[in-house]
Write a protein that holds these residues in place. Structure first.
Motif, PDB file in Angstrom:
ATOM      1  N   SER A  17     -17.590  57.310  93.937  1.00  0.00           N
ATOM      2  CA  SER A  17     -17.416  56.725  92.418  1.00  0.00           C
ATOM      3  C   SER A  17     -18.706  57.165  91.615  1.00  0.00           C
ATOM      4  CB  SER A  17     -17.311  55.275  92.193  1.00  0.00           C
ATOM      5  OG  SER A  17     -16.108  54.802  92.932  1.00  0.00           O
ATOM      6  N   LEU A  18     -18.628  57.437  90.373  1.00  0.00           N
ATOM      7  CA  LEU A  18     -19.739  57.662  89.573  1.00  0.00           C
ATOM      8  C   LEU A  18     -19.434  56.935  88.154  1.00  0.00           C
ATOM      9  CD1 LEU A  18     -20.917  61.423  89.881  1.00  0.00           C
ATOM     10  CD2 LEU A  18     -22.256  59.416  90.530  1.00  0.00           C
ATOM     11  N   ARG A  19     -20.554  56.573  87.387  1.00  0.00           N
ATOM     12  CA  ARG A  19     -20.256  56.012  86.211  1.00  0.00           C
ATOM     13  C   ARG A  19     -21.065  56.840  85.072  1.00  0.00           C
ATOM     14  NH1 ARG A  19     -18.820  50.907  84.318  1.00  0.00           N
ATOM     15  NH2 ARG A  19     -19.665  50.035  82.537  1.00  0.00           N
ATOM     16  N   LEU A  20     -20.355  57.464  84.122  1.00  0.00           N
ATOM     17  CA  LEU A  20     -20.921  58.147  83.009  1.00  0.00           C
ATOM     18  C   LEU A  20     -21.079  57.233  81.968  1.00  0.00           C
ATOM     19  CD1 LEU A  20     -19.026  61.700  83.568  1.00  0.00           C
ATOM     20  CD2 LEU A  20     -21.038  60.856  84.654  1.00  0.00           C
ATOM     21  N   SER A  21     -22.118  57.468  81.095  1.00  0.00           N
ATOM     22  CA  SER A  21     -22.349  56.837  79.945  1.00  0.00           C
ATOM     23  C   SER A  21     -22.768  57.773  78.655  1.00  0.00           C
ATOM     24  CB  SER A  21     -23.734  55.929  80.089  1.00  0.00           C
ATOM     25  OG  SER A  21     -23.399  54.817  80.892  1.00  0.00           O
ATOM     26  N   VAL A  79     -20.317  54.512  75.374  1.00  0.00           N
ATOM     27  CA  VAL A  79     -18.955  54.606  75.858  1.00  0.00           C
ATOM     28  C   VAL A  79     -19.215  54.884  77.450  1.00  0.00           C
ATOM     29  CG1 VAL A  79     -16.781  55.797  75.923  1.00  0.00           C
ATOM     30  CG2 VAL A  79     -17.593  55.162  73.739  1.00  0.00           C
ATOM     31  N   THR A  80     -18.551  54.303  78.194  1.00  0.00           N
ATOM     32  CA  THR A  80     -18.659  54.671  79.597  1.00  0.00           C
ATOM     33  C   THR A  80     -17.196  55.235  80.039  1.00  0.00           C
ATOM     34  OG1 THR A  80     -18.185  52.718  80.297  1.00  0.00           O
ATOM     35  CG2 THR A  80     -20.465  52.941  79.922  1.00  0.00           C
ATOM     36  N   LEU A  81     -17.514  56.071  81.335  1.00  0.00           N
ATOM     37  CA  LEU A  81     -16.269  56.676  81.961  1.00  0.00           C
ATOM     38  C   LEU A  81     -16.624  56.153  83.342  1.00  0.00           C
ATOM     39  CD1 LEU A  81     -13.608  58.356  81.837  1.00  0.00           C
ATOM     40  CD2 LEU A  81     -14.930  60.273  82.742  1.00  0.00           C
ATOM     41  N   GLN A  82     -15.846  55.318  83.993  1.00  0.00           N
ATOM     42  CA  GLN A  82     -15.944  54.881  85.326  1.00  0.00           C
ATOM     43  C   GLN A  82     -14.967  55.803  86.187  1.00  0.00           C
ATOM     44  OE1 GLN A  82     -17.983  52.549  86.951  1.00  0.00           O
ATOM     45  NE2 GLN A  82     -17.113  53.548  88.864  1.00  0.00           N
ATOM     46  N   MET A  83     -15.795  56.510  86.947  1.00  0.00           N
ATOM     47  CA  MET A  83     -14.754  57.360  87.940  1.00  0.00           C
ATOM     48  C   MET A  83     -14.676  57.060  89.147  1.00  0.00           C
ATOM     49  SD  MET A  83     -16.345  61.134  86.265  1.00  0.00           S
ATOM     50  CE  MET A  83     -17.569  61.010  86.883  1.00  0.00           C
ATOM     51  N   ASN A  84     -13.562  56.813  89.817  1.00  0.00           N
ATOM     52  CA  ASN A  84     -13.507  56.216  91.099  1.00  0.00           C
ATOM     53  C   ASN A  84     -12.298  57.486  92.134  1.00  0.00           C
ATOM     54  OD1 ASN A  84     -14.735  53.865  90.554  1.00  0.00           O
ATOM     55  ND2 ASN A  84     -12.877  53.011  89.910  1.00  0.00           N
TER      56      ASN A  84
END
Length: 126
Positions: A17-21, A79-84
């Motif tokens: 997983s990664l979390r983009l902001s 705004v975030t994008l949680q990527m799993n």
């Protein structure tokens, strides 16, 4: 004028997983549509997700549905994008974008957006 700055990219193994902001300055997000796009080498820019902030409506590209989640933080103007469950085919430069012109639809098309961040690299190894 709106400035968008992405962060959070990096290298991750498949399944991780990664979390983009995306942090905005200059204006607040609340009346706009915020989007994430990605572009892999040799490919066209692809829609990932969008958030219509005022109505709390989220849309996703078919390739990320069920794995990615877009969300917003009014207080932080972020705004975030949680990527799993990341896959090697998710490898790309990810861009944050804002539509401040008020289009009511079509936010899966990059032409709807008038502000863009500089992009952040996401690499998923197999």
């Amino acid at each position: 004028q709106v400035q968008l700055v992405e962060s959070g990219g990096g290298l991750v193994q498949a399944g991780g997983s990664l979390r983009l902001s995306c942090a905005a300055s200059g204006r607040t997000f609340r009346s706009y549509v915020m989007g994430w796009f990605r572009q892999a080498p040799g490919k066209e820019r692809e829609f990932v997700a969008a958030l219509r902030w005022s109505a709390d409506v989220r849309t996703y590209g078919d390739s990320v549905k069920g794995r990615f989640t877009i969300s917003g933080d009014n207080a932080k103007n972020t705004v975030t994008l949680q990527m799993n469950s990341l896959r090697p085919e998710d490898t790309a430069v990810y861009y944050c974008a804002a539509d401040t012109r008020g289009y009511s639809s079509g936010h899966d098309f990059s032409e709807r957006y008038n502000y863009w961040g500089q992009g952040t690299q996401v690499t998923v190894s197999s």
